[in-house]
Design an enzyme around this catalytic site. Sequence first.
Site, PDB file in Angstrom:
ATOM      1  N   GLN A  59       3.253  10.004   1.281  1.00 38.11           N
ATOM      2  CA  GLN A  59       4.519   9.260   1.373  1.00 38.11           C
ATOM      3  C   GLN A  59       5.470   9.577   0.226  1.00 38.11           C
ATOM      4  O   GLN A  59       6.649   9.261   0.281  1.00 38.11           O
ATOM      5  CB  GLN A  59       4.256   7.742   1.400  1.00 38.11           C
ATOM      6  CG  GLN A  59       3.575   7.282   2.668  1.00 38.11           C
ATOM      7  CD  GLN A  59       3.395   5.777   2.661  1.00 38.11           C
ATOM      8  OE1 GLN A  59       2.437   5.272   2.092  1.00 38.11           O
ATOM      9  NE2 GLN A  59       4.330   5.060   3.260  1.00 38.11           N
ATOM     10  N   CYS A  76       5.560  -0.090   7.596  1.00 38.91           N
ATOM     11  CA  CYS A  76       5.285   1.065   6.744  1.00 38.91           C
ATOM     12  C   CYS A  76       6.550   1.408   5.959  1.00 38.91           C
ATOM     13  O   CYS A  76       7.640   1.440   6.532  1.00 38.91           O
ATOM     14  CB  CYS A  76       4.867   2.253   7.620  1.00 38.91           C
ATOM     15  SG  CYS A  76       4.506   3.739   6.670  1.00 38.91           S
ATOM     16  N   LEU A  77       6.401   1.659   4.665  1.00 39.54           N
ATOM     17  CA  LEU A  77       7.573   1.993   3.839  1.00 39.54           C
ATOM     18  C   LEU A  77       8.248   3.281   4.317  1.00 39.54           C
ATOM     19  O   LEU A  77       9.423   3.493   4.061  1.00 39.54           O
ATOM     20  CB  LEU A  77       7.165   2.144   2.366  1.00 39.54           C
ATOM     21  CG  LEU A  77       6.786   0.857   1.624  1.00 39.54           C
ATOM     22  CD1 LEU A  77       6.298   1.191   0.220  1.00 39.54           C
ATOM     23  CD2 LEU A  77       7.941  -0.127   1.563  1.00 39.54           C
ATOM     24  N   GLY A  84       0.836  -1.189   0.000  1.00 36.86           N
ATOM     25  CA  GLY A  84       0.000   0.000   0.000  1.00 36.86           C
ATOM     26  C   GLY A  84       0.871   1.238   0.000  1.00 36.86           C
ATOM     27  O   GLY A  84       2.034   1.183   0.424  1.00 36.86           O
ATOM     28  N   HIS A 138      -4.737   1.621   6.954  1.00 34.49           N
ATOM     29  CA  HIS A 138      -3.380   2.173   7.141  1.00 34.49           C
ATOM     30  C   HIS A 138      -3.143   3.345   6.179  1.00 34.49           C
ATOM     31  O   HIS A 138      -2.652   4.402   6.578  1.00 34.49           O
ATOM     32  CB  HIS A 138      -2.367   1.042   6.891  1.00 34.49           C
ATOM     33  CG  HIS A 138      -0.934   1.451   6.932  1.00 34.49           C
ATOM     34  ND1 HIS A 138      -0.030   0.912   7.831  1.00 34.49           N
ATOM     35  CD2 HIS A 138      -0.216   2.319   6.173  1.00 34.49           C
ATOM     36  CE1 HIS A 138       1.161   1.464   7.629  1.00 34.49           C
ATOM     37  NE2 HIS A 138       1.085   2.309   6.616  1.00 34.49           N
ATOM     38  N   GLU A 139      -3.529   3.161   4.920  1.00 33.89           N
ATOM     39  CA  GLU A 139      -3.299   4.226   3.922  1.00 33.89           C
ATOM     40  C   GLU A 139      -4.212   5.422   4.178  1.00 33.89           C
ATOM     41  O   GLU A 139      -3.794   6.571   4.013  1.00 33.89           O
ATOM     42  CB  GLU A 139      -3.502   3.687   2.500  1.00 33.89           C
ATOM     43  CG  GLU A 139      -2.619   2.500   2.115  1.00 33.89           C
ATOM     44  CD  GLU A 139      -1.168   2.659   2.499  1.00 33.89           C
ATOM     45  OE1 GLU A 139      -0.651   3.799   2.511  1.00 33.89           O
ATOM     46  OE2 GLU A 139      -0.524   1.641   2.824  1.00 33.89           O
ATOM     47  N   HIS A 162      -2.715   7.655   6.689  1.00 36.11           N
ATOM     48  CA  HIS A 162      -1.660   8.526   6.151  1.00 36.11           C
ATOM     49  C   HIS A 162      -2.215   9.869   5.674  1.00 36.11           C
ATOM     50  O   HIS A 162      -1.538  10.885   5.739  1.00 36.11           O
ATOM     51  CB  HIS A 162      -0.975   7.861   4.947  1.00 36.11           C
ATOM     52  CG  HIS A 162       0.184   6.984   5.316  1.00 36.11           C
ATOM     53  ND1 HIS A 162       1.313   7.463   5.941  1.00 36.11           N
ATOM     54  CD2 HIS A 162       0.401   5.660   5.118  1.00 36.11           C
ATOM     55  CE1 HIS A 162       2.174   6.459   6.123  1.00 36.11           C
ATOM     56  NE2 HIS A 162       1.641   5.350   5.636  1.00 36.11           N
TER      57      HIS A 162
HETATM   58 ZN    ZN Z   1       2.506   3.508   5.742  1.00 35.55          ZN
END
Ligand code: ZN
Length: 159
Positions: free
Chosen positions: A51, A88-89, A46, A130-131, A134
């Site tokens: 991000q 998370c990236l 995701g 989760h997204e 963000h």
């Molecule tokens: Zn994330």
Amino acid sequence: MNLLEIKKYPQKLLRQNCDPVNKVTKQEARLLRQMLITMNYFKGIGLAAPQIGIPLRLIVADIGNGPIRLANPQTLKVSGREIKHEGCLSIPEAAVKIERPHKVTVKGINHKGKIIEIEADGLLARVLQHEIDHLSGRLIIDYMPFLPRIRFKLKRRFN
Ligand code: ZN
């Protein structure tokens, strides 16, 4: 098509409240496609626009069942509870145990400009939540209990 750079915590860009998009035009569709390419390259499941430093309400996800591209995602319904570890990236060194609804219904605009509703459970439900987090600057570390959270933040500041 170029890969996009993924912003890492503690960059302030990750903490902003993102703006809704007015319309999904070719430009937004292109951005969503670039986000998918970037997400796949970094082996994520995701990715949200903040991000990559863009403060717009755009998310992508793919848990292996085909890509999801959404503008202005909105959670309509939730049910059940489930606790799982999440990464998370943008915070590669963190894995946080998070309790979330097991099932969600999310509404948004797809890459073709069409309003769609997605019913998801398990991993996909978790990724979507989760997204969506963000988009209001919420990160997985915000779910850590108080002391581990303070320890994590101090470590990041001094190392
Ligand atoms: Zn994330």
